[in-house]
Design an enzyme around this catalytic site. Structure first.
Site, PDB file in Angstrom:
ATOM      1  N   ASP A  26       2.052   0.635  10.556  1.00  0.00           N
ATOM      2  CA  ASP A  26       0.706   0.084  10.422  1.00  0.00           C
ATOM      3  C   ASP A  26       0.116  -0.320  11.775  1.00  0.00           C
ATOM      4  OD1 ASP A  26      -1.583  -0.822   9.240  1.00  0.00           O
ATOM      5  OD2 ASP A  26      -0.724  -2.654   8.422  1.00  0.00           O
ATOM      6  N   GLU A  70      -0.635  -1.910  -1.518  1.00  0.00           N
ATOM      7  CA  GLU A  70      -0.977  -3.307  -1.255  1.00  0.00           C
ATOM      8  C   GLU A  70      -1.834  -3.905  -2.372  1.00  0.00           C
ATOM      9  OE1 GLU A  70      -2.615  -3.245   2.761  1.00  0.00           O
ATOM     10  OE2 GLU A  70      -0.578  -3.343   3.566  1.00  0.00           O
ATOM     11  N   GLU A 118      -6.633  -5.061  15.209  1.00  0.00           N
ATOM     12  CA  GLU A 118      -5.983  -5.975  14.261  1.00  0.00           C
ATOM     13  C   GLU A 118      -4.658  -6.548  14.781  1.00  0.00           C
ATOM     14  OE1 GLU A 118      -5.066  -4.180  10.500  1.00  0.00           O
ATOM     15  OE2 GLU A 118      -3.851  -5.883   9.864  1.00  0.00           O
TER      16      GLU A 118
HETATM   17  C1  GCV Z   1      -7.698  -2.982   4.495  1.00  0.00           C
HETATM   18  C2  GCV Z   1      -3.019  -3.494   6.839  1.00  0.00           C
HETATM   19  C3  GCV Z   1      -4.085  -4.509   7.075  1.00  0.00           C
HETATM   20  C4  GCV Z   1      -4.961  -4.673   5.863  1.00  0.00           C
HETATM   21  C5  GCV Z   1      -5.553  -3.313   5.511  1.00  0.00           C
HETATM   22  C6  GCV Z   1      -4.416  -2.345   5.283  1.00  0.00           C
HETATM   23  C7  GCV Z   1      -4.931  -0.942   5.032  1.00  0.00           C
HETATM   24  O1  GCV Z   1      -2.120  -3.939   5.896  1.00  0.00           O
HETATM   25  O2  GCV Z   1      -3.498  -5.711   7.428  1.00  0.00           O
HETATM   26  O3  GCV Z   1      -5.974  -5.582   6.166  1.00  0.00           O
HETATM   27  O4  GCV Z   1      -6.356  -3.399   4.370  1.00  0.00           O
HETATM   28  O5  GCV Z   1      -3.598  -2.295   6.420  1.00  0.00           O
HETATM   29  O6  GCV Z   1      -5.042  -0.215   6.010  1.00  0.00           O
HETATM   30  O7  GCV Z   1      -5.236  -0.619   3.912  1.00  0.00           O
END
Ligand code: GCV
Length: 861
Positions: A392, A314, A420
């Site tokens: 995720d 990411e 989340e």
């Molecule tokens: C901290 C998902 C979340 C992100 C998070 C990522 C991760 O994509 O939306 O906010 O980043 O996971 O766990 O690294």
């Protein structure tokens, strides 16, 4: 004529009077003490003779966990039973006492125990038999854990005689906090960071100490204090000094500090550190850079737990930039930490942006592709930290097959305590039943029992390292994570990391007793709501293994199923007019099912043996396919979404039965959330049902979807100063349409004559609460106000503070995140009355309205 109105909004004077009146009846609690309230037990004084009179804490250093244990025991016994005990710090033998210390110190002072308990690091021995209570740790931290175990018994009024040794199942029991240096928290729903602000570590670390106290009481031994999306400037000399201060306040509680690293820090121009031209993990200058920085950190934090690294994921930099492997990247840090006994938690959450038209490029395969070939190449102090599912933190995912594929590597499971994708603490979702489906899952490696919990503990593949990482994201809010009830997730996370065989419901009930009340009706009600909450949320968000179906391109909060497909994030559902589901079979799909050991692979490869709740995760089917349950896929979507939302309605009603049985402050705060959840679950229900109804064209057998006889669509009312607005995504509004004021500065009116029979109704108004304004609404019948509210539930932004706010990520749009409902109960309506809503826009929010439901008693729609 309108009658009495009860609403749970904050802004209105009538509501405020209501709350104030109730507040006089019972003491308020803000939640800060969580499960460590040490609430006085009724008649506690009658038990003084059964309690110790002295506390012997075998350490004189005020910053030692054993000393803290002595203080905690004194405070707890005083608070729960009203008995004052003196604390001594060396041998003391005057009648009944509780002795807390390490096994070694105890033996020095009192001689050997007759049966030496079998303890490992962090383990403790607790005996309440005899006149001396013994709380003996293998180390200081273990002694403190034992003290909290004893206090938990006392707080539950449990004075039975016990004698047992308790050892942790795994050595790593960490939280991860996604705090940014500027003070914000990624996926945090409870305010700002307790330890960072404006790029540095704050001076007042009181809350940090309080958090460490809570964590140690549930067996957590380290906190990674900054976001995995890390910032190189954590490594300035000023911040390294600050980390030392954080460690100093956590150390007395036996909680160590860990930090997340930004892989390319050597080239980031970190103030006070050398600036390199490369971050290649095998370049000598880079190795020296990290060795230097690590030395500096250990000078300030001699017991630092280790590093957490998110690399090549990411947008985060990583070793792949230099064609080095992830193992080379991880080992760079492992070598720097090794002299100090530190650990690298290297995240398996690695994937590249995907081809948005190629569903075969399955993100679920990425971790296997990256990590399986590297098994055996990681240093001994590296742990691969694996999210529970391959995508995720979705509402349901199969167990990540990576746990079965790297037997030569240490592993830890990453669980998400912060919700989340599961309602962001505005929907109650008790998570341990979900976690247990993963922890208890048997991956059958080599056709032998291979429970995930036995893999991460190190037992299955003979590793001494492994464990648990929980993403918690506590903030400055008094509730710590955004809602009182959501704290059960944190409590259970710690307790499961210590002993994953524990039953989620038992843990929940223990938490309720400690946090709220020992009243059986309170325990029963909260248990029922919590235990029904994950199934309900799954049902009204994404069932049959379809993932949460939230908007993955924006807030991750409200519904928006089409965002799953054709994006670089690879969370495909592949829904078209006739079929749905991701084919992950080896025979015909992405091959993902083949990542499991043969017994499990066969189960998922074969549609007949795939459980319904993961059907669409593994298979692409017709909407009309029959499930094991006998229902078609599409009808099951409709039925479960209706069932889930119906269950969520009962939570608010059940919660109301707690009035007067718990303190008012927490009662009203949670009631406010349950009312919100009831309304938003209907938004979810309708959005998902409408979406699949629209795309499949298949009607609901029960004729509910698209058929709402009690609704008056706002766009069908007589509008003045309001105009219709086509909502995007369409399914987020009833009839796909809302109304908005013609300008952002002029009031709008929507009115209609009531045509339903005269009677008593609940009047529900669906509207949108966007970020960017606080519109005002007044609802009247024949010009007599039946209710009014300001649309400003204050999602946490910047420094906003205060009780009773929804902390979810806000939306600036009229969509499934901002959609919500307010209900005015028991309104007397006469056929022919004129129903009118006047909306006054504010800021960028044009007083958006969706519909009004006139609901006869007992009807929800
Ligand atoms: C901290 C998902 C979340 C992100 C998070 C990522 C991760 O994509 O939306 O906010 O980043 O996971 O766990 O690294």
């Amino acid at each position: 004529m309108p009658t009495l109105v009860t609403v749970y909004e904050r802004e209105e004077p009538a509501t405020a009077r209501f709350i104030t009146h109730i507040l006089c009846l019972a003491a308020a609690e803000n939640g800060l003490a969580a499960w460590l309230r040490y609430a006085p037990l009724q008649g506690g004084e009658h038990y003084h003779a059964s309690l110790p009179s002295h506390i012997v804490a075998l350490n004189t250093s005020t910053t030692s966990p054993v000393y803290v244990a002595g203080q905690e025991l004194q405070q707890g016994i005083q608070s729960i039973y009203g008995k004052q005990c003196n604390v001594h710090h060396s041998y003391w033998d005057a009648g009944s006492s509780v002795v807390v210390g390490t096994l070694d110190e105890y033996t020095k002072a009192y001689g050997s125990l007759s049966n030496t308990p079998d303890l490992i690091q962090d383990g403790y021995w607790l005996s309440t038999e005899g006149s001396t209570v013994q709380i003996l740790g293998m180390n200081e931290r273990g002694a403190l854990y034992g003290a909290f175990a004893y206090l938990s018994m006392l707080a539950k009024g449990n004075l039975t005689k016990v004698a047992y040794a308790s050892n942790p199942d795994a050595p790593v029991r960490w939280t991860n906090e996604w705090d940014n240096l500027d003070g914000s928290i990624e996926r945090g729903f409870a305010g700002n960071s307790n330890w960072f602000a404006n790029g540095v570590i704050v001076s007042n670390l009181t809350r940090t100490a309080e958090y460490a106290r809570l964590l140690t009481s549930i067996g957590i031994n380290a906190v990674v204090v900054n976001n995995v999306n890390a910032n190189a400037s954590l490594l300035t000399p000023q911040n390294i000094e600050g980390l030392g201060r954080i460690a100093d306040v956590m150390r007395p509680y036996g909680v160590q500090v860990g930090i997340s690293l930004f892989f390319s820090s050597p080239t980031s121009g970190v103030q006070g550190q050398a600036n390199l031209t490369t971050f290649d993990p095998i370049d000598e200058s880079v190795v020296t850079w990290w060795t230097n920085v690590t030395d500096q950190i250990y000078q300030q934090v001699p017991d630092m737990a280790g590093y957490l690294v998110k690399a090549n994921s990411e947008g985060q930099p990583g070793p792949l930039t230099y064609n080095r492997t992830l193992a080379q990247g991880a080992n760079l840090f492992a070598k720097a930490l090794q002299p100090y006994g530190g650990i690298v938690m290297f995240r398996a959450f690695v994937y590249n942006p995907l081809n948005e038209t190629d569903w075969y490029a399955d993100r679920a395969n990425a971790q296997i592709q990256f990590f399986k070939p590297l098994d055996g190449e990681f240093d001994e102090n590296v742990i691969i930290q694996i999210k529970y599912g391959p995508i995720d933190f979705q509402v349901r995912e199969p167990t990540s097959p990576l746990f079965a594929n790297i037997p030569k590597s240490n592993t830890a499971i990453e669980l998400q305590v912060t919700q989340e994708y599961l309602g962001q603490q505005c929907h109650l979702v008790y998570l341990p039943p979900l976690w247990k489906t993963i922890l208890d899952f048997d991956l059958r490696v080599d056709n032998e029992s291979s429970l995930v919990r036995n893999i991460v503990s190190g037992q299955r593949f003979n590793h001494s390292l492994g464990g648990y990482a929980g993403v918690v994201n506590v903030g400055t809010n008094d509730t710590w994570i955004g809602s009182h009830m959501a704290m059960s997730n944190l409590y259970a996370f710690g307790r499961l990391a210590w002993d994953p065989t524990q039953d989620p419901q038992n843990l929940l009930q223990e938490w309720i007793r400690l946090t709220f009340s020992a009243d059986q009706s309170v325990i029963n009600t909260m248990t029922q709501i919590s235990m029904e909450s994950w199934p309900a949320y799954e049902n009204y968000s994404g069932n049959l293994g379809e993932q949460t179906l939230t908007d993955i391109l924006y807030t991750h909060f409200g519904p928006n199923p089409q965002t799953q497909d054709n994006t670089i994030w690879g969370q495909w559902t592949r829904a078209d007019h006739t079929t749905i589901g991701m084919d992950r079979t080896v025979s015909n799909g992405t091959g993902f099912s083949g990542n499991y050991p043969p017994e499990i692979a066969q189960m998922y490869e074969n549609i007949a043996t795939t459980p319904d709740n993961l059907l669409l995760w593994f298979h692409h089917v017709n909407y009309t396919r029959l499930l094991h349950s006998g229902q078609t896929v599409i009808q099951d979507f409709y039925d479960q979404h209706y069932a889930g939302a119906a269950t969520a309605q009962t939570f608010a009603t059940m919660w109301e039965s707690l009035k007067g049985k718990i303190d008012d402050e927490r009662y009203y705060d949670q009631l406010f959330r349950q009312v919100f959840q009831a309304g938003h679950s209907l938004v979810w229900r309708d959005a998902i049902s409408n979406f699949y109804h629209n795309i499949s064209g298949i009607p609901d057998d029960a004729k509910r979807v698209g058929n709402h006889p009690y609704r008056i669509e706002a766009e069908n009312m007589q509008l003045d100063g309001y105009m219709p607005y086509a909502v995007i995504p369409f399914e987020a509004a009833s009839n796909y349409t809302a109304i908005v004021t013609s300008t952002n500065t002029t009031t709008g009116t929507a009115q209609t004559m009531i045509t339903c029979p005269s009677g008593t109704y609940d009047v529900a108004v669906n509207y949108f609460d966007q970020f960017g304004g606080a519109s005002h609404f007044v609802v009247s019948l024949n010009n007599e106000t039946i209710g009014q509210w300001t649309s400003n539930l204050k999602p946490w932004i910047g420094n906003s503070e205060g009780p009773r706010v929804l902390g979810h990520t806000p939306s600036i749009y009229i969509d499934g995140h901002s959609a919500m409902r307010i209900t005015f109960s028991n309104v007397t309506v006469t056929k022919g009355d004129m129903l009118k809503i006047v909306g006054t826009p504010d800021g960028t929010e044009p007083a958006p309205l969706d519909y009004v439901s006139l609901l006869p008693l007992g009807i929800i729609d």
